[in-house]
Design an enzyme around this catalytic site. Structure first.
Site, PDB file in Angstrom:
ATOM      1  N   PHE A  23      32.238  36.855  36.495  1.00 22.70           N
ATOM      2  CA  PHE A  23      33.141  37.855  35.945  1.00 22.70           C
ATOM      3  C   PHE A  23      33.587  38.786  37.067  1.00 22.70           C
ATOM      4  O   PHE A  23      32.771  39.433  37.715  1.00 22.70           O
ATOM      5  CB  PHE A  23      32.435  38.640  34.840  1.00 22.70           C
ATOM      6  CG  PHE A  23      33.289  39.700  34.213  1.00 22.70           C
ATOM      7  CD1 PHE A  23      34.503  39.370  33.614  1.00 22.70           C
ATOM      8  CD2 PHE A  23      32.882  41.028  34.201  1.00 22.70           C
ATOM      9  CE1 PHE A  23      35.282  40.342  33.030  1.00 22.70           C
ATOM     10  CE2 PHE A  23      33.663  41.998  33.617  1.00 22.70           C
ATOM     11  CZ  PHE A  23      34.864  41.664  33.023  1.00 22.70           C
ATOM     12  N   THR A  24      34.891  38.836  37.310  1.00 14.29           N
ATOM     13  CA  THR A  24      35.396  39.602  38.456  1.00 14.29           C
ATOM     14  C   THR A  24      35.632  41.056  38.062  1.00 14.29           C
ATOM     15  O   THR A  24      36.761  41.481  37.836  1.00 14.29           O
ATOM     16  CB  THR A  24      36.709  38.995  38.967  1.00 14.29           C
ATOM     17  OG1 THR A  24      37.653  38.976  37.888  1.00 14.29           O
ATOM     18  CG2 THR A  24      36.504  37.603  39.499  1.00 14.29           C
ATOM     19  N   CYS A  25      34.557  41.810  37.997  1.00 14.90           N
ATOM     20  CA  CYS A  25      34.652  43.246  37.699  1.00 14.90           C
ATOM     21  C   CYS A  25      34.024  44.005  38.858  1.00 14.90           C
ATOM     22  O   CYS A  25      32.795  44.111  38.954  1.00 14.90           O
ATOM     23  CB  CYS A  25      33.943  43.583  36.388  1.00 14.90           C
ATOM     24  SG  CYS A  25      34.046  45.343  35.969  1.00 14.90           S
ATOM     25  N   THR A  26      34.871  44.502  39.760  1.00 17.44           N
ATOM     26  CA  THR A  26      34.321  45.193  40.929  1.00 17.44           C
ATOM     27  C   THR A  26      33.691  46.534  40.566  1.00 17.44           C
ATOM     28  O   THR A  26      32.897  47.075  41.345  1.00 17.44           O
ATOM     29  CB  THR A  26      35.424  45.417  41.974  1.00 17.44           C
ATOM     30  OG1 THR A  26      36.561  46.030  41.360  1.00 17.44           O
ATOM     31  CG2 THR A  26      35.846  44.096  42.591  1.00 17.44           C
ATOM     32  N   SER A  27      34.031  47.074  39.417  1.00 15.22           N
ATOM     33  CA  SER A  27      33.381  48.309  38.980  1.00 15.22           C
ATOM     34  C   SER A  27      31.898  48.066  38.729  1.00 15.22           C
ATOM     35  O   SER A  27      31.041  48.871  39.116  1.00 15.22           O
ATOM     36  CB  SER A  27      34.052  48.850  37.713  1.00 15.22           C
ATOM     37  OG  SER A  27      33.404  50.021  37.279  1.00 15.22           O
TER      38      SER A  27
END
Length: 782
Positions: free
Chosen positions: A751-755
């Site tokens: 899952f590309t969630c940099t947060s």
């Protein structure tokens, strides 16, 4: 053989005693030996008696009147002495000299002469009320000196009864004292003559050089029971010594260094005590009298015994002097209240806690009357000096720290003079500390200044809201100060209730958030949001926070959270997500601004921004990146095609093949002074920089929930990769490293969630290398 009458005051002896003395003289003239009758004789030599340990008793028949003249305790001494005198006869031992009857007579006469003189002297004082010895010393029935009763301690060794040759120089006196003190230390019982150092000269003697170190140690050896009356200690150094039951009457201690010197149970009456300015720690006086002694204005008198003053004139000092009475002590005052005199005599906050104010106040409360009288004399002197407000201004704090407290508040004269001084002091405090933190309150501040500020707010209740920054700090320190009294806390709590009832404050406390959630403060826990600061610009805005949060924001550490508070408008909680802390503090709550900026200057993340986005080439973008670090959320997004393309152009040269270029890596090491650092230290810094760029790419700053700038994600991942190469040990595990790497690029279904990545990396850094993280991560993101 004659008995000298030099030590006997015949004018005070009754006639029958005079007759006895005459009889004794006649017996002596006619040969006292003729009155001695041998009852038992043992013809043995002295050597043989010593060998066998035996003695032959000899009884002497003395006239009963002579025996009755002695005290009961001395009769026993007399008998014991007489029966040990041996009448040794010739036993034909060659070379042995016999003791003749004439020698026996001389021995007895000498013994009697001594005791008759002593007993007659004793009789003088017991029976006739003769005047005591100088300094209040008299001779009691047991021949021991005493000091007059009342509040005077039982000290002062008696004067020597026999004259001895005095040392001729300070060095000789020092040698004599050393010998006596060491004998006393060894357990020897010293006579009054041994301890008599009256009229001694110890000028320029450093006692630490003549005495063993044990006398200078805390709870070390004591100089006990010595008579130093009429002695000179000028320019000597008696630091760290303990004098107990000693007499210094009429001695001169001028310019003597007496740092941490202790005088206990001692007589220091009529002493010239002007100790040297090089004295670092004040001497202490425990159960010690200082009648008519001249004391410096920076002494500690907490253990002194005061008596009623007499009509003595002030002491004379070179250059003249001005003096006030403190009980029976003389305190020196300045001739003129010059600027230097005001600072030297009154400003204990500038002089290591020493001033004439603190000297007077150091006396125990049982001397309240004497303390108030001395302070009134001081105030009269100040009033007579016609001092200007500008001259008093530097010592206002010192003045109120003493005079605004009991017992001096009982004096109408002191209250009248101090009133304007306290008002000016309070105005200065409001002006200075409403927008900056108060100094961390020590014991002095908690016990002497905070109560004065409470009293001033009580008198001027409007200042509670007009200067809520200062008022909340005062209440905070009163409620949390370990040295504040219960009375101070109770008064602080009562004043805060008045503050909360003010129309400008009350709308903000009935929102279910304040204190114990019903509009009242909860002082039982430091986690309760009890404090409410009003905006300095907008009366409709307030900040609500807990005791712990307020303390840490006033005195922050690198880990201080700068968003752990409620921002209220019209009593309602509003989000601070898009509010810059620095702007909030600058505009509404300046009391936090200086501390915030000081912490911000220690964060060095901006140096990397300047390397990548130079102001010459990328001025606007540089400002956007810097501005984003001042708030938790940014309204500026860089996900449009133009922004993505521009960022790609800037970052591509730095990331050949997706990794940091060697040149750029060296620039980073140089900027953060890591060229000579260990690989682990370099890795920790790169890891924290990666965390910050992950935050840049997240939805909180330049990205959105569905998209983020690829160049920023790629740069963050490259920094992390380099950190892994340098020191894999700083990572939780290889699996976690792989997971973070996949999330940056959305690889392997991650899952590309940099947060999420930024938060996870930040938590890890805060746990394992917090100081590195605190030196880099912007405060608004911390």
């Amino acid at each position: 053989m004659k008995i000298s009458s030099g030590a006997i005051n015949f004018s005070t002896i009754p006639n029958q005693v005079k007759k006895l003395i005459t009889s004794i003289r006649e017996h002596t003239k006619n040969g006292l030996a003729s009155k001695i009758t041998s009852v038992k004789n043992t013809h043995a030599s002295l050597n043989e008696k010593l060998k066998t340990g035996k003695s032959s008793s000899i009884e002497f028949a003395l006239p009963q009147k002579i025996k009755d003249f002695f005290q009961p305790k001395d009769k026993n001494t007399l008998n014991k002495t007489l029966i040990t005198v041996k009448n040794i006869k010739d036993t034909n031992n060659a070379g042995k000299k016999n003791i003749s009857a004439e020698d026996v007579s001389k021995m007895n006469a000498a013994f009697m002469r001594k005791h008759i003189a002593n007993q007659t002297c004793d009789y003088n004082y017991r029976m006739t009320g003769a005047a005591p010895l100088p300094g209040g010393v008299s001779v009691s029935a047991n021949n021991r000196p005493t000091v007059s009763e009342g509040r005077t301690p039982p000290v002062s060794p008696s004067l020597s009864l026999q004259a001895t040759s005095s040392p001729s120089s300070p060095a000789d006196w020092a040698k004599k004292l050393t010998d006596a003190v060491l004998r006393q230390k060894a357990g020897e019982t010293l006579t009054a003559a041994d301890r008599d150092f009256s009229n001694a000269d110890f000028r320029n003697i450093t006692f630490s050089k003549i005495l063993p170190p044990s006398f200078m140690e805390r709870d070390g050896d004591i100089i006990k029971g010595f008579n130093f009356s009429n002695s000179k200690f000028t320019y000597s150094d008696i630091s760290h010594l303990h004098f107990d039951e000693c007499r210094f009457t009429y001695s001169t201690l001028s310019d003597v260094v007496c740092s941490n010197t202790k005088f206990s149970n001692s007589d220091m009456n009529e002493v010239f005590l002007q100790y040297s300015i090089t004295t670092q720690q004040q001497p202490s006086f425990i159960d010690t009298t200082l009648k008519n002694t001249l004391i410096r204005h920076k002494a500690n008198l907490s253990g002194v015994i005061l008596n009623e003053p007499d009509n003595s004139s002030p002491p004379s000092v070179s250059g003249g002097g001005n003096f006030i009475r403190l009980g029976d002590i003389w305190l020196q005052m300045p001739l003129l209240w010059t600027e230097n005199a005001v600072d030297g005599f009154l400003n204990h906050e500038h002089n290591n806690g020493k001033s004439i104010l603190m000297t007077i106040d150091s006396l125990p409360d049982k001397y309240s009357q004497e303390k108030v009288q001395a302070m009134e004399d001081l105030v009269k002197s100040l009033r007579g000096g016609r001092l200007t407000e500008a001259c008093i201004r530097p010592v206002e704090s010192s003045l109120v720290s003493v005079l605004a407290h009991p017992p001096y508040t009982q004096s109408a004269l002191i209250r009248e003079w101090l009133g304007p001084v306290q008002e000016r002091f309070f105005a200065h405090q409001c002006q200075t500390y409403n927008d900056v933190p108060l100094p961390t309150p020590d014991t002095y501040y908690q016990q002497r200044i905070l109560p004065v500020l409470l009293d001033s707010f009580d008198r001027n209740s409007a200042a509670m809201t007009t200067h809520s920054g200062l008022f909340n700090q005062v209440i905070l320190h009163c409620m949390t100060g370990v040295d504040c009294t219960d009375g101070t806390r109770q008064k602080a709590a009562a004043l805060y209730e008045q503050y909360l009832a003010h129309p400008a404050v009350s709308p903000h406390i009935h929102n279910g958030l304040f204190g114990n959630y019903d509009g009242s403060p909860d002082w039982t826990t430091r986690a309760a949001d009890n404090f409410l600061l009003l905006s300095s610009q907008d009366s409709d805005t307030a900040m609500m926070l807990s005791t712990d949060t307020l303390l840490t924001m006033l005195n922050p550490t690198p880990d201080t959270a700068w968003d752990n508070f409620y921002l209220l408008r019209a009593g309602e909680n509003v989000s601070t997500a898009q509010i810059s802390p620095v702007e909030l503090f600058r505009h509404d709550f300046p009391v936090f601004l200086a501390a915030f900026n000081q912490q911000a200057t220690q964060r060095r993340f901006g140096e990397l921004i300047d390397i990548i986005l130079s102001t010459e080439e990328h001025g606007e973008l540089n400002q956007q990146f810097i501005a984003a670090t001042n708030q938790k959320h940014s309204t500026v997004k860089l996900i449009d095609d133009a922004s993505v393309s521009r960022l790609a152009t800037i970052f591509a040269p730095l990331l050949p093949e997706g990794k940091l270029s060697p040149a750029h890596y060296q620039h980073i090491l140089s900027a953060y002074h890591l060229t000579d650092a260990t690989p682990q230290k370099q890795a920790e810094t790169l890891f924290c920089l990666s965390t910050a760029f992950a935050r840049y790419s997240s939805s909180a700053i330049f990205g959105t929930e569905h998209d983020s700038p690829p160049a920023l994600r790629g740069y963050a991942e490259a920094l992390m990769q380099k950190a892994w190469e340098l020191s894999p040990a700083i990572f939780p595990s290889s699996e976690q490293f792989t997971d973070w790497s996949d999330r940056f690029h959305g690889l392997h279904g991650a899952f590309t969630c940099t947060s999420v990545v930024a938060d996870s990396m930040q938590r890890h850094a805060r746990k394992y290398f917090p100081s590195v993280l605190s030196s880099i991560l912007p405060l608004a993101w911390a």
